[in-house]
Structure formats: structure tokens, C-alpha cells
Design a protein around this motif. Structure first.
Motif, PDB file in Angstrom:
ATOM      1  N   GLN A 109    -116.046 -42.043  14.301  1.00 53.57           N
ATOM      2  CA  GLN A 109    -117.310 -41.846  15.013  1.00 53.57           C
ATOM      3  C   GLN A 109    -118.219 -40.858  14.311  1.00 53.57           C
ATOM      4  OE1 GLN A 109    -114.472 -40.567  15.859  1.00 53.57           O
ATOM      5  NE2 GLN A 109    -114.689 -38.457  16.595  1.00 53.57           N
ATOM      6  N   ALA A 110    -117.678 -40.099  13.334  1.00 54.39           N
ATOM      7  CA  ALA A 110    -118.501 -39.131  12.625  1.00 54.39           C
ATOM      8  C   ALA A 110    -119.248 -39.761  11.455  1.00 54.39           C
ATOM      9  CB  ALA A 110    -117.626 -37.970  12.130  1.00 54.39           C
ATOM     10  N   LEU A 111    -119.122 -41.081  11.278  1.00 53.90           N
ATOM     11  CA  LEU A 111    -119.785 -41.775  10.181  1.00 53.90           C
ATOM     12  C   LEU A 111    -120.754 -42.813  10.717  1.00 53.90           C
ATOM     13  CD1 LEU A 111    -116.823 -42.419   7.726  1.00 53.90           C
ATOM     14  CD2 LEU A 111    -118.775 -40.891   7.333  1.00 53.90           C
ATOM     15  N   THR A 112    -121.940 -42.822  10.120  1.00 54.18           N
ATOM     16  CA  THR A 112    -122.915 -43.888  10.387  1.00 54.18           C
ATOM     17  C   THR A 112    -122.984 -44.742   9.125  1.00 54.18           C
ATOM     18  OG1 THR A 112    -124.176 -42.498  11.886  1.00 54.18           O
ATOM     19  CG2 THR A 112    -125.291 -44.446  10.966  1.00 54.18           C
ATOM     20  N   VAL A 113    -122.711 -46.044   9.267  1.00 51.67           N
ATOM     21  CA  VAL A 113    -122.655 -46.944   8.112  1.00 51.67           C
ATOM     22  C   VAL A 113    -123.798 -47.951   8.227  1.00 51.67           C
ATOM     23  CG1 VAL A 113    -121.203 -48.499   6.753  1.00 51.67           C
ATOM     24  CG2 VAL A 113    -120.156 -46.686   8.154  1.00 51.67           C
ATOM     25  N   SER A 114    -124.504 -48.151   7.107  1.00 51.15           N
ATOM     26  CA  SER A 114    -125.610 -49.119   7.083  1.00 51.15           C
ATOM     27  C   SER A 114    -125.446 -50.032   5.866  1.00 51.15           C
ATOM     28  CB  SER A 114    -126.963 -48.413   7.034  1.00 51.15           C
ATOM     29  OG  SER A 114    -127.092 -47.679   5.821  1.00 51.15           O
ATOM     30  N   VAL A 115    -125.894 -51.285   6.032  1.00 53.41           N
ATOM     31  CA  VAL A 115    -125.889 -52.273   4.953  1.00 53.41           C
ATOM     32  C   VAL A 115    -127.320 -52.764   4.772  1.00 53.41           C
ATOM     33  CG1 VAL A 115    -124.969 -54.482   4.123  1.00 53.41           C
ATOM     34  CG2 VAL A 115    -123.530 -52.965   5.517  1.00 53.41           C
ATOM     35  N   GLY A 116    -127.864 -52.509   3.589  1.00 52.13           N
ATOM     36  CA  GLY A 116    -129.249 -52.900   3.345  1.00 52.13           C
ATOM     37  C   GLY A 116    -130.219 -52.200   4.278  1.00 52.13           C
ATOM     38  N   GLY A 117    -129.880 -50.971   4.735  1.00 46.92           N
ATOM     39  CA  GLY A 117    -130.743 -50.210   5.611  1.00 46.92           C
ATOM     40  C   GLY A 117    -130.551 -50.501   7.085  1.00 46.92           C
ATOM     41  N   LYS A 118    -129.655 -51.452   7.427  1.00 49.26           N
ATOM     42  CA  LYS A 118    -129.412 -51.795   8.829  1.00 49.26           C
ATOM     43  C   LYS A 118    -128.039 -51.282   9.237  1.00 49.26           C
ATOM     44  CE  LYS A 118    -132.286 -55.947   8.672  1.00 49.26           C
ATOM     45  NZ  LYS A 118    -132.343 -57.420   8.890  1.00 49.26           N
ATOM     46  N   PRO A 119    -127.958 -50.544  10.366  1.00 47.78           N
ATOM     47  CA  PRO A 119    -126.662 -50.002  10.790  1.00 47.78           C
ATOM     48  C   PRO A 119    -125.724 -51.110  11.240  1.00 47.78           C
ATOM     49  CG  PRO A 119    -128.333 -49.610  12.473  1.00 47.78           C
ATOM     50  CD  PRO A 119    -129.052 -50.181  11.287  1.00 47.78           C
ATOM     51  N   VAL A 120    -124.451 -50.865  11.075  1.00 44.82           N
ATOM     52  CA  VAL A 120    -123.426 -51.814  11.487  1.00 44.82           C
ATOM     53  C   VAL A 120    -122.570 -51.166  12.558  1.00 44.82           C
ATOM     54  CG1 VAL A 120    -123.400 -52.939   9.241  1.00 44.82           C
ATOM     55  CG2 VAL A 120    -121.836 -51.047   9.678  1.00 44.82           C
ATOM     56  N   ALA A 121    -121.678 -51.948  13.166  1.00 46.87           N
ATOM     57  CA  ALA A 121    -120.820 -51.452  14.249  1.00 46.87           C
ATOM     58  C   ALA A 121    -119.901 -50.351  13.730  1.00 46.87           C
ATOM     59  CB  ALA A 121    -120.012 -52.604  14.823  1.00 46.87           C
ATOM     60  N   PRO A 122    -119.458 -49.464  14.608  1.00 50.28           N
ATOM     61  CA  PRO A 122    -118.541 -48.394  14.185  1.00 50.28           C
ATOM     62  C   PRO A 122    -117.298 -48.961  13.544  1.00 50.28           C
ATOM     63  CG  PRO A 122    -119.389 -47.966  16.393  1.00 50.28           C
ATOM     64  CD  PRO A 122    -119.830 -49.345  16.045  1.00 50.28           C
ATOM     65  N   LEU A 123    -116.714 -48.200  12.636  1.00 53.04           N
ATOM     66  CA  LEU A 123    -115.544 -48.655  11.899  1.00 53.04           C
ATOM     67  C   LEU A 123    -114.271 -48.597  12.730  1.00 53.04           C
ATOM     68  CD1 LEU A 123    -116.223 -46.968   8.443  1.00 53.04           C
ATOM     69  CD2 LEU A 123    -116.820 -49.271   9.202  1.00 53.04           C
TER      70      LEU A 123
ATOM     71  N   VAL B 180    -109.383 -50.370   6.039  1.00 57.57           N
ATOM     72  CA  VAL B 180    -110.468 -51.130   6.677  1.00 57.57           C
ATOM     73  C   VAL B 180    -111.475 -51.515   5.604  1.00 57.57           C
ATOM     74  CG1 VAL B 180    -112.337 -51.044   8.366  1.00 57.57           C
ATOM     75  CG2 VAL B 180    -110.132 -49.951   8.861  1.00 57.57           C
ATOM     76  N   PRO B 181    -111.734 -52.815   5.399  1.00 57.14           N
ATOM     77  CA  PRO B 181    -112.688 -53.241   4.356  1.00 57.14           C
ATOM     78  C   PRO B 181    -114.093 -52.740   4.677  1.00 57.14           C
ATOM     79  CG  PRO B 181    -111.331 -55.088   5.073  1.00 57.14           C
ATOM     80  CD  PRO B 181    -111.108 -53.974   6.049  1.00 57.14           C
ATOM     81  N   VAL B 182    -114.764 -52.226   3.649  1.00 56.77           N
ATOM     82  CA  VAL B 182    -116.119 -51.716   3.840  1.00 56.77           C
ATOM     83  C   VAL B 182    -117.081 -52.319   2.816  1.00 56.77           C
ATOM     84  CG1 VAL B 182    -115.471 -49.551   4.948  1.00 56.77           C
ATOM     85  CG2 VAL B 182    -115.489 -49.710   2.441  1.00 56.77           C
ATOM     86  N   SER B 183    -116.767 -53.505   2.295  1.00 54.30           N
ATOM     87  CA  SER B 183    -117.741 -54.169   1.427  1.00 54.30           C
ATOM     88  C   SER B 183    -118.903 -54.658   2.267  1.00 54.30           C
ATOM     89  CB  SER B 183    -117.078 -55.348   0.707  1.00 54.30           C
ATOM     90  OG  SER B 183    -116.679 -56.337   1.652  1.00 54.30           O
ATOM     91  N   ALA B 184    -120.011 -54.991   1.620  1.00 52.09           N
ATOM     92  CA  ALA B 184    -121.198 -55.443   2.354  1.00 52.09           C
ATOM     93  C   ALA B 184    -120.885 -56.680   3.171  1.00 52.09           C
ATOM     94  CB  ALA B 184    -122.339 -55.711   1.373  1.00 52.09           C
ATOM     95  N   ALA B 185    -120.141 -57.626   2.592  1.00 47.26           N
ATOM     96  CA  ALA B 185    -119.821 -58.857   3.315  1.00 47.26           C
ATOM     97  C   ALA B 185    -118.938 -58.571   4.520  1.00 47.26           C
ATOM     98  CB  ALA B 185    -119.134 -59.847   2.369  1.00 47.26           C
ATOM     99  N   ALA B 186    -117.950 -57.678   4.365  1.00 43.84           N
ATOM    100  CA  ALA B 186    -117.053 -57.370   5.474  1.00 43.84           C
ATOM    101  C   ALA B 186    -117.791 -56.643   6.587  1.00 43.84           C
ATOM    102  CB  ALA B 186    -115.875 -56.544   4.972  1.00 43.84           C
ATOM    103  N   LEU B 187    -118.679 -55.731   6.220  1.00 42.30           N
ATOM    104  CA  LEU B 187    -119.408 -54.971   7.246  1.00 42.30           C
ATOM    105  C   LEU B 187    -120.419 -55.847   7.974  1.00 42.30           C
ATOM    106  CD1 LEU B 187    -119.978 -51.645   5.296  1.00 42.30           C
ATOM    107  CD2 LEU B 187    -118.339 -52.063   7.148  1.00 42.30           C
ATOM    108  N   LEU B 188    -121.070 -56.763   7.267  1.00 41.71           N
ATOM    109  CA  LEU B 188    -122.032 -57.642   7.925  1.00 41.71           C
ATOM    110  C   LEU B 188    -121.358 -58.597   8.894  1.00 41.71           C
ATOM    111  CD1 LEU B 188    -124.446 -58.508   4.967  1.00 41.71           C
ATOM    112  CD2 LEU B 188    -124.891 -57.017   6.933  1.00 41.71           C
ATOM    113  N   ALA B 189    -120.048 -58.864   8.662  1.00 43.58           N
ATOM    114  CA  ALA B 189    -119.331 -59.741   9.582  1.00 43.58           C
ATOM    115  C   ALA B 189    -119.004 -59.051  10.897  1.00 43.58           C
ATOM    116  CB  ALA B 189    -118.037 -60.233   8.923  1.00 43.58           C
ATOM    117  N   ARG B 190    -119.144 -57.734  10.943  1.00 43.98           N
ATOM    118  CA  ARG B 190    -118.872 -56.991  12.180  1.00 43.98           C
ATOM    119  C   ARG B 190    -120.077 -57.097  13.108  1.00 43.98           C
ATOM    120  NH1 ARG B 190    -114.724 -53.187  11.338  1.00 43.98           N
ATOM    121  NH2 ARG B 190    -115.525 -51.914  13.054  1.00 43.98           N
ATOM    122  N   ALA B 191    -119.845 -56.898  14.375  1.00 45.14           N
ATOM    123  CA  ALA B 191    -120.943 -56.955  15.350  1.00 45.14           C
ATOM    124  C   ALA B 191    -121.831 -55.742  15.186  1.00 45.14           C
ATOM    125  CB  ALA B 191    -120.380 -57.010  16.768  1.00 45.14           C
TER     126      ALA B 191
END
Length: 303
Positions: free
Chosen positions: A225-239, A249-260
Motif C-alpha cells: 500500500q506504500a507504493l503507487t504504480v502507474s503504466v504510461g501515466g495511468k495508475p493501476v490497481a494495488p499490488l 508478483v509480475p510488474v511488467s507493463a502487460a501484467a500491470l495493465l491486465a490488473r483492474a
């Protein structure tokens, strides 16, 4: 009655055969000291056929044209006038049995110049191939297309237009992954080979950009919860759940975009960190299980 004068003894009797084509040819050959085999080598004619020419035995030859052709070649080989010899042979064979049974009216070429049988068959094969190829081409070229062929041609998808010369194709857009600490947090980001891309404490407000060439990057941390993750400037769901250790936990762009996408948090709703104390867990992420609500009328639980 007057007495017939007697022939002188020893007078030469004229040779009535000396004027025949065969006699002329033999005399010329002998004058040059050539054997019959020599003439056969020069003319490429069988020796037995040359001997028949010398004997004026034209019935031993295949036909008039061969008799005339062989005689001409023989005359040329021994230096006689081949045209004259050929005329003499024609006159000689017309009254013979060969002339009565003649079956051809042309003269063959010089046997020495007649092409070989292999060459003749090769030429015939080439002619047949050319005729067959022309026939097939003419059939294919002049035959109108059928309805099925027209429909199949129309059904073909149009080719994609090629870019104009000098115009470079657009490069694929690379989605940048950025980790931002909204509180002090320890983390480790590594790739599939185990190489550490980020390892240590991130202070609040610090950011880390994931390398674009990272191979299957993953993260390990105890406070997602102490991390804010964004892909292409858009935030993604918490890890992961608050204060729950996560690893691999995969953190590639494709894996993160697949998250809600992250859900909006109401300001009046207490955070999970406030309602549940931190419980370190090793290994994979364990889902948070909410405490069961007390039954109606039961006393509240005491610590």
C-alpha cells in the motif's frame, strides 16, 4: 565372194566396260594408289556398297537415290566430276532391275553430311516440346476464366498499402512503468534471471522507473500500500493487500495493465492498515480474510 580380212593376231580388243561409271571410278582410285578401304574412310560409306558401285551392280544397293549419292561421294573422293558420274549412274540404273523397281524420286544428301540418328531424334523431341508448350500456352491464354475463378479473384483481400518512400513506420509505443513511494517502504524489483533492478529503501516521494528492456520483472515488498504504480501515466490497481508481504508478483507493463483499475477510496472509510495490524508473511501473497461479524446479542470480543 570377197574374203573377209582376218584380224591380226595379238590386236588389242577394246574394253567395252571402260566407259561405265564403276570402271571410271575404279581407274581413278587405282591411279591414285588408294585401296577400297581408303575410299570407305573418306566417304564414310560401307566398303561392300563401294564395291557394288565399281561393279555397276546397282541392284545390290537400297535404291536409285542411294546409288547416285554413293557414286557422287566416290567421285568426289577420287577427284572425278561428281555431276558427270551421277548422270552416268542415272542412265545406267534406269534400264536395270533397280530402275524398274525404284520407289523413291529424290537423291539423299551426301552420306558423310547426313546427321546422326541421335541428332535427328533430339531435333524431333525439341520440335514436339515446342509444339506442346505453344498449345498449352495458347489454351491457357485464350480460354476465358470461369465463374469460380472470377469469384475467387474478387474474394482476395486487397493488399495493405505500402508506406510512401522516405516515410518511416511508426515505432511501437513503450508503456513506462513508474513506482512512487507514498511512504517509506523497502522493496526489491528483479528480473527472471534474478538480477536486482531496484533493491533497498525508497523514501516517501521517491520514484523508480522500470527499465524498458527488463525481462519479466517481479517485485518483493512487505507494504504494497506504500507504493503507487502507474503504466504510461495511468495508475493501476494495488499490488497486494496492505501490510501483506508479496513476492514474485509480475510488474511488467502487460501484467500491470491486465490488473483492474484501482477503486476509489472514500475519505470516511478507514484503511485496512488502520483496522488490521501488520502481519508479515513470507512467500506468496495470502489473501486478507475479514473478521467475522459477532452474532446479534453476543458480548463484544475482548483482546
Amino acid at each position: 565372194m570377197a574374203e573377209q580380212p582376218e584380224l591380226e593376231t595379238g590386236a588389242a580388243v577394246p574394253d567395252v566396260q571402260s566407259s561405265t561409271p564403276g570402271a571410271k571410278l575404279r581407274a581413278a582410285r587405282e591411279a591414285q594408289g588408294l585401296s577400297m578401304q581408303d575410299v570407305a574412310t573418306r566417304t564414310r560409306i560401307a566398303q561392300r556398297q563401294l564395291e557394288a558401285i565399281e561393279r555397276d551392280d546397282y541392284s545390290a544397293l537400297p535404291g536409285i537415290p542411294y546409288a547416285v549419292g554413293f557414286a557422287r561421294a566416290y567421285a568426289r573422293a577420287v577427284g572425278l566430276d561428281e555431276v558427270e558420274i551421277a548422270a552416268d549412274v542415272r542412265n545406267a540404273v534406269h534400264g536395270s532391275q533397280l530402275g524398274a523397281n525404284r520407289y523413291e524420286s529424290f537423291e539423299p544428301a551426301d552420306p558423310a553430311r547426313v546427321p546422326s540418328r541421335v541428332l535427328a531424334w533430339t531435333a524431333a523431341a525439341i520440335v514436339i516440346i515446342l509444339v506442346a508448350g505453344f498449345t498449352i500456352w495458347r489454351t491457357q491464354f485464350l480460354t476465358p476464366p470461369t465463374g469460380q475463378e472470377i469469384a475467387a479473384h474478387q474474394a482476395k483481400p486487397a493488399a495493405a498499402p505500402k508506406p510512401a518512400a522516405g516515410v518511416r513506420a511508426a515505432a511501437p509505443v513503450v508503456q513506462t512503468v513508474v513506482f512512487t513511494a507514498n511512504d517509506d517502504v523497502w522493496l526489491r524489483i528483479y528480473d527472471e534471471a534474478g538480477e536486482r533492478l531496484k533493491d533497498g529503501l525508497m523514501k516517501k516521494g521517491e520514484s523508480f522507473t522500470l527499465p524498458a528492456n527488463a525481462r519479466n520483472p517481479m517485485i518483493l515488498t512487505g507494504r504494497p500500500q506504500a507504493l503507487t504504480v502507474s503504466v504510461g501515466g495511468k495508475p493501476v490497481a494495488p499490488l497486494g493487500a496492505p501490510d501483506r508481504t508479496i513476492s514474485d508478483v509480475p510488474v511488467s507493463a502487460a501484467a500491470l495493465l491486465a490488473r483492474a483499475a484501482p477503486a476509489a477510496v472514500s475519505p470516511t472509510t478507514p484503511s485496512a492498515a488502520q483496522t488490521h495490524p501488520a502481519q508479515p508473511v513470507t512467500g506468496s501473497v495470502a489473501p486478507a480474510v475479514p473478521a467475522a461479524a459477532p452474532a446479534p446479542g453476543s458480548p463484544p470480543a475482548t483482546e
